[in-house]
Scaffold this motif. Structure first.
Motif, PDB file in Angstrom:
ATOM      1  N   ASN A   1     -30.242  11.365  29.507  1.00 26.14           N
ATOM      2  CA  ASN A   1     -31.050  10.771  30.548  1.00 26.14           C
ATOM      3  C   ASN A   1     -31.495  11.907  31.451  1.00 26.14           C
TER       4      ASN A   1
ATOM      5  N   GLN B   1     -26.042  11.014  20.790  1.00 21.37           N
ATOM      6  CA  GLN B   1     -25.719  11.205  22.201  1.00 21.37           C
ATOM      7  C   GLN B   1     -26.841  10.598  23.021  1.00 21.37           C
ATOM      8  N   PHE B   2     -26.472   9.920  24.083  1.00 21.92           N
ATOM      9  CA  PHE B   2     -27.508   9.449  24.989  1.00 21.92           C
ATOM     10  C   PHE B   2     -27.828  10.561  25.974  1.00 21.92           C
TER      11      PHE B   2
ATOM     12  N   GLY C   1       7.915  17.650  24.083  1.00 23.62           N
ATOM     13  CA  GLY C   1       6.586  18.213  23.899  1.00 23.62           C
ATOM     14  C   GLY C   1       6.621  19.257  22.802  1.00 23.62           C
ATOM     15  N   GLY C   2       5.516  19.912  22.575  1.00 22.74           N
ATOM     16  CA  GLY C   2       5.473  20.992  21.598  1.00 22.74           C
ATOM     17  C   GLY C   2       5.030  20.505  20.243  1.00 22.74           C
ATOM     18  N   THR C   3       4.350  21.372  19.519  1.00 23.47           N
ATOM     19  CA  THR C   3       3.854  21.014  18.199  1.00 23.47           C
ATOM     20  C   THR C   3       4.142  22.150  17.237  1.00 23.47           C
TER      21      THR C   3
ATOM     22  N   ARG D   1     -30.281  11.552  21.352  1.00 20.21           N
ATOM     23  CA  ARG D   1     -30.265  12.782  20.593  1.00 20.21           C
ATOM     24  C   ARG D   1     -29.442  12.522  19.340  1.00 20.21           C
TER      25      ARG D   1
ATOM     26  N   ASP E   1     -24.349  12.111  14.137  1.00 23.02           N
ATOM     27  CA  ASP E   1     -23.895  12.244  15.517  1.00 23.02           C
ATOM     28  C   ASP E   1     -25.005  11.693  16.409  1.00 23.02           C
TER      29      ASP E   1
ATOM     30  N   SER F   1      10.611  12.520  21.981  1.00 22.58           N
ATOM     31  CA  SER F   1       9.803  12.567  23.195  1.00 22.58           C
ATOM     32  C   SER F   1       9.415  13.989  23.601  1.00 22.58           C
TER      33      SER F   1
ATOM     34  N   TYR G   1      -3.395  14.663  14.352  1.00 24.26           N
ATOM     35  CA  TYR G   1      -2.257  13.827  13.994  1.00 24.26           C
ATOM     36  C   TYR G   1      -2.265  12.574  14.860  1.00 24.26           C
TER      37      TYR G   1
ATOM     38  N   PHE H   1     -33.157   8.934  26.345  1.00 24.39           N
ATOM     39  CA  PHE H   1     -33.390   9.393  24.976  1.00 24.39           C
ATOM     40  C   PHE H   1     -32.095   9.357  24.187  1.00 24.39           C
TER      41      PHE H   1
ATOM     42  N   PHE I   1     -32.852  15.514  15.991  1.00 23.62           N
ATOM     43  CA  PHE I   1     -34.074  14.864  16.461  1.00 23.62           C
ATOM     44  C   PHE I   1     -33.733  13.967  17.641  1.00 23.62           C
ATOM     45  N   THR I   2     -34.582  14.001  18.644  1.00 30.74           N
ATOM     46  CA  THR I   2     -34.368  13.185  19.834  1.00 30.74           C
ATOM     47  C   THR I   2     -35.378  12.047  19.853  1.00 30.74           C
TER      48      THR I   2
END
Lengths: 188, 354
Positions: free
Chosen positions: A31, A28-29, A150-152, A40, A26, A148, A184, A38, A54-55
């Motif tokens: 500032n 990440q910048f 909604g809902g899962t 990260r 992973d 179309s 998904y 830096f 470690f950064t």
């Protein structure tokens, strides 16, 4: 071996850190203000699978560890390792569980994966952007099978993993999943 | 998937996104109750205070003959609010968008972000520390009020990413020197120069290059060894920064190497940056000039400097304590999400295709 700077850091590459190969899992910048920018990182040790933070200063250099990629078939799980077979040499390699992380819930026996080799060891796999898995258990959509709508609902796929999908997905469908987020993506 | 599509697919997400409007309502109520004026500040300006490390957004203003003038999106509402302090507005605050370029690839940054600044006249940074304690408790109580009415909820604590955080005052307070001593085993008082700090960092195993300066090395040690310990289970206020890291704050009378500045942290999130505001125009002008020199050295675009701000300070700004708080990060905390994009209906990733 090649020396690179943080500008060339990418998720998934391997670098030397404290004299041992580590994978950048992973980044990440940051500032934080005066004093520059830096990067990260989360670095996973290839030997122990342990992840540490470690950064780096932006522009700092590191030695990139070159890894080869071999196409291998996933065979089976053995203890805390996962056994793969090189399709060309028929040689078998074991990848320790920590190097696969959450991806173990997407591994399907006999499927072919890009396995990363460093020296004589398999140290991980190049995670695909999408994995295709068959739905083995799904209840009929409670609120109608509209594309179309909604809902899962929660379904089980062939590896045993449960994921959230739109209501129109049925048992027997093959779905594409983003292994990084477990989300998904589409019906294949 | 865009955020609007996610919301359509999963309506349960709405509640999480509505935390934003509630947090902002709570902030307005908190300051309104104390008689602070809310100020609307510009989103388009012709000049800025120079900040060496900030990349700015530039655009062009055209008059009716299409004659161009350079225009910029502000990086904070600070100069505007301070001019009003000089004019005599008294206690005031602003909740507004600010813009910083080159900061998009992060879970805690979005190129445009919502910033809260407030200024308390006659106050110093220690009064602002108390404001922070009270404000966060006020927001938390506001968010939990319906549950609290049933009497089962402790309004002094919140859960963030599985960790319980107690907002009760007093928060943990430590000087940056104490924090370095405790977590990095480093005596900052004896490491305020490059000649002292760089060998210590090298000893610790950091790669020290030829061009590394004190600030960079300080920050790298801070980010690696100190910051991860801050705000765990309880907010931490870190205060009294070396002057070099405090461009707009007053020096401490008791130790002029340090400035009256603090930051506060909760569970690894840096939420606010506060000062006893610098009121001496000469010193402000000098610091502007050195920031500007640094901008040029770093190859950042040079922009007109807000000299009107220096003119205002010449007239005389009252002694004031002030702070900038990242509202999006505050919302991350109260919405219990680890990515700033999850607090925004339209995060940058949805607006700019890769």
């Amino acid at each position: 071996m090649a020396t690179i700077t943080t500008a060339q850091f990418r998720k998934g590459i391997f670098i030397e850190f404290k004299d041992e190969p580590h994978q950048i899992v992973d980044m990440q910048f940051v500032n934080p203000g005066k004093g520059g920018a830096f990067i990260r990182t989360k670095l996973k040790s290839v030997k122990s699978g342990r992840v540490q933070d470690f950064t780096f200063k932006s522009g700092e250099s590191a030695v990139e560890v070159m890894v080869e990629t071999h196409e291998m078939q996933y065979l089976y799980k053995e203890g805390e390792s996962y056994v793969f077979m090189d399709n060309r040499s028929y040689e078998q390699y074991q990848i320790p569980k920590p190097m696969l992380g959450d991806f173990i819930s997407f591994l399907k026996p006999n499927d072919v994966y890009q396995v990363l080799i460093h020296g004589d060891d398999a140290i991980g796999i190049r995670f695909p952007k999408k994995v295709y898995l068959k739905v083995t258990e799904a209840e009929e959509g409670a609120r109608g099978n509209t594309v179309s709508g909604g809902g899962t609902k929660l379904v089980t796929v062939e590896t045993g993993l449960k994921i959230s999908v739109p209501l129109f997905i049925k048992s027997g469908d093959t779905v594409a999943i983003d292994p990084e987020t477990g989300e998904y993506l589409e019906r294949a | 998937m865009k955020t609007w599509q996610k919301l359509r697919k999963n309506p349960d997400l709405w509640d999480r996104y509505f935390i934003r409007e509630k947090v902002i309502t709570a902030i307005r109520t908190f300051f309104g109750n104390q008689g602070f004026h809310e100020v609307e500040t510009p989103l388009l300006t012709g000049s800025l205070p120079p900040e060496s490390y900030v990349d700015v957004f530039e655009t062009t203003l055209l008059d009716r003959h299409r004659k161009p003038t350079r225009a910029f999106l502000p990086t904070s509402p600070e100069p505007f609010l301070k001019k009003l302090l000089v004019a005599g507005i008294g206690n005031c605050f602003s909740i507004t968008k600010s813009f910083r370029n080159t900061e998009s690839q992060s879970k805690t940054h979005n190129p445009e972000f919502t910033i809260l600044e407030w200024y308390r006249v006659g106050a110093t940074y220690t009064d602002i520390m108390k404001d922070c304690e009270e404000l966060l408790l006020f927001i938390n109580t506001y968010l939990l009020r319906s549950k609290a009415a049933k009497g089962v909820i402790d309004t002094k604590t919140l859960m963030y990413q599985g960790k319980k955080v107690s907002l009760s005052s007093p928060w943990e307070r430590m000087t940056i020197t104490q924090a370095f001593k405790k977590y990095a085993k480093l005596n900052l008082e004896f490491a305020l120069t490059e000649e002292k700090l760089l060998p210590i960092a090298k000893e610790k195993g950091y790669a020290i290059g030829k061009n590394d300066n004190w600030e960079e090395v300080f920050l790298q040690i801070f980010l690696n060894e100190v910051e991860p310990h801050l705000g765990r289970g309880k907010p931490t206020i870190v205060y009294d920064y070396p002057v070099i890291l405090a461009a707009l704050s007053k020096k401490k009378k008791s130790d002029p190497r340090l400035a009256e500045r603090f930051e506060f942290y909760i569970e690894g999130l840096e939420l606010g940056d506060a000062y006893s505001e610098l009121t001496d125009w000469k010193e402000q002008k000098e610091r502007f000039e050195s920031e500007e020199r640094e901008r040029i050295q770093l190859g950042k675009i040079s922009h007109p400097i807000d000299t009107d701000f220096i003119d205002a300070l010449k007239v005389g700004m009252p002694e004031t304590g002030g702070i900038a708080v990242g509202v999006d990060r505050l919302i991350m905390l109260f919405a219990d999400v680890s990515n700033i994009a999850d607090t925004l209906f339209f995060p940058a990733a949805d607006l700019f295709e890769k």
